[in-house]
Every structure is written in C-alpha cells, then in structure tokens.
Scaffold this active site. Structure first.
Site, PDB file in Angstrom:
ATOM      1  CG  HIS A  23      -5.617  -2.657   1.052  1.00 56.09           C
ATOM      2  ND1 HIS A  23      -5.244  -2.378  -0.204  1.00 56.09           N
ATOM      3  CD2 HIS A  23      -4.859  -1.767   1.996  1.00 56.09           C
ATOM      4  CE1 HIS A  23      -3.988  -1.434  -0.268  1.00 56.09           C
ATOM      5  NE2 HIS A  23      -4.121  -1.070   1.212  1.00 56.09           N
ATOM      6  CG  ASP A  78      -7.415  -3.513  -2.127  1.00 50.77           C
ATOM      7  OD1 ASP A  78      -8.016  -2.440  -1.604  1.00 50.77           O
ATOM      8  OD2 ASP A  78      -6.182  -3.572  -2.044  1.00 50.77           O
ATOM      9  CB  SER A 132      -0.903   0.074   0.986  1.00 50.28           C
ATOM     10  OG  SER A 132      -1.967   0.853   1.073  1.00 50.28           O
TER      11      SER A 132
END
Length: 289
Positions: A268, A231, A153
């Site tokens: 995620h 996600d 991320s």
C-alpha cells in the site's frame, strides 16, 4: 502573490515544484498545497493541463510530491500536478487527533454534516471548487478546461467520487488502492458515522464510488485502478475494488470500462505508487492532451 504564500521553490525534472500556503474560507484553516509546474509552464506563457493527486490517510502535500515520482512523467507530457492536503489543520475539535483514520489527516473528501466537523471539514468543496478556482486565478498557465484527477487510498476514494459526482468536470480519473466501497469497509463506516451520523445512510451512499457508478450519466473515459495483491488493507477488505467493477459492469455507462489491475506482491506504500505513477500520468495524458 496575492492569494498564496510561496514557502519554497524547488527545481524538479526541468520544472518547478512550488510549496504554497493559503487561507481557506471553507475549511477555516491555513492550508498547504504543492504545485508542480512542468518546464513548458514555468515562464507562465503557455497553458498546460492539470492533474490533481489526492493523498491518503495521514498524508500531507509533501508525501506524494517527494516520493510518488509523478514529476518526471508529468514534465515529459507537459502536465501540471496539484497536491492538496487531506484535511483542515489545527481545528482542535475534541477527538480530532485521537486516531489516524478519523479527524486530522482524514478528511475523506466530503462535506461533514455532523457537529463539530460540519464547522470546517468541507474537503469536498475545497478540492472541487475553492482550491482550483484560487489556483486558476493565481496561475494563468493552468488550464481550467483540461483537468483530471487521481489519488491513493482515501484519496483514490476521493478521486473516484469527485469524478462521478461531477460529470464532465474532470477529463479522466484513476486511482491507486482506492477505498472503492466505503459504506461496506471499516475505514468508511468509521468516517461516515462520524462525519454524517450513523443513521444517515443516504448521505453515505452519495460518497461511495460503487453506489455512484450504478447511476452515473455523463462522459465515461476508462477508469484505471491499480491495487497490490500484497496490500494488507486489500486483504482486510478495506478497499473492495471488485465491488466497484461489478457495479460498473451492471451500469449503462461503465460496463467493461473499469480497468482493475491487480499488481502481484505490491503493498500500500509509496514504493507501489512510484512504480506505476508513469502509467497514471499517461492515462491522464490520453484525455488531457
């Protein structure tokens, strides 16, 4: 240990996970960092390559070292893993703790230019220079000439940009769900506006992987990127990995060399990271061993 305080030593996958703390001059903060030494490096007699894992928003060194499942594959390949923190801690800047995606836990792996953040939000210098130099001095079994980088991320953004801004420093790079084009993503726009100023768009581009890869010149190992199709941040256009692939295919050095794998249904979270951690360790191993 002169530079690092060892808070705990934990047996893991035949090696040792060291939970360390040290004083950072560039961040003006006491910083936690976790280091996994594979079995071959525990006694300090053999040099081993190093993989840095950069974590995402809100994370600390504990998240991936406890939930990422990297240590098993790293032990098998004889690779050490370094898990840095994601921002300075306890700076008490106004607004530092007001939101989860800016300030504490959200250093974005840049050197801020706007006050008050420029006083100590220098995660770029910390991860690129200060931390590795201190670790390589303290732990002679860590091979400073064989270093790779990965992340998740915000940390995926960090891994990609640090690699592209420092040709040849890292043997390879990979990323999980990276913020690949932050100048066009809500997270990146918020962070860069605060850390660099709303008008300093040239500085923004210096920390955007999609912009950097267009003019990158240097060693070009394949870049591995995994993103889950389930996600929500991918769906909300926070990650934009296709923009990076498109830019790479228009570049001289990276045409066809960004391997974007869209993993069906994955989200995620660390369930996603742990499912593909082995692949990313093996990707690094191809270039480190």
């Amino acid at each position: 240990m002169a530079g690092f305080k060892t808070n705990s030593t934990i047996a893991s996958c035949g090696g040792k996970l060291l939970k360390l703390n040290h004083e950072s001059k560039v961040l003006k903060s006491a910083m936690d960092v976790n280091v996994f030494l594979p079995p071959a490096a525990v006694d300090g007699k053999k040099k081993v390559p190093v993989l840095f894992f950069l974590s995402g928003l809100t994370c600390t060194p504990q998240n991936c070292s406890e939930k990422g499942f990297f240590q098993s594959a790293a032990a098998q390949h004889g690779i050490a893993i370094v898990y840095p923190d994601t921002s300075p801690r306890g700076s008490d800047h106004p607004g530092e703790n007001d939101s989860w995606d800016f300030g504490s836990g959200a250093g974005f792996y840049i050197n801020a230019t706007e006050k008050p953040w420029s006083d100590n939000y220098n995660m770029y210098d910390y991860v690129v220079s200060e931390l590795p130099e201190a670790l390589f001095e303290e732990f002679p079994q860590l091979d400073a000439d064989r270093v790779s980088i990965t992340g998740h991320s915000m940390g995926g953004h960090g891994a990609l940009t640090l690699f592209l801004r420092n040709p040849g420093k890292y043997k390879s790079v990979s990323a999980f769900s990276p913020i690949s084009n932050p100048i066009n993503a809500p997270w990146g726009i918020k962070a860069f506006s605060g850390y660099f100023g709303e008008q300093n768009k040239a500085k923004w581009a210096e920390h955007d992987a999609t912009e950097l890869i267009k003019k990158y010149s240097g060693p070009s190992p394949e870049i591995l990127i995994d993103v889950g199709t389930g996600d929500q941040f991918y769906k909300d256009k926070q990650l934009l990995p296709e923009n990076l692939v498109e830019a790479a295919n228009d570049s001289a050095n990276y045409k066809g060399k960004v391997n974007l794998r869209l993993q069906p249904d994955y989200d995620h979270s660390y369930y996603f990271i742990s499912s593909f951690a082995k692949d990313h360790v093996e990707h690094a191993a191809k270039y480190l061993l």
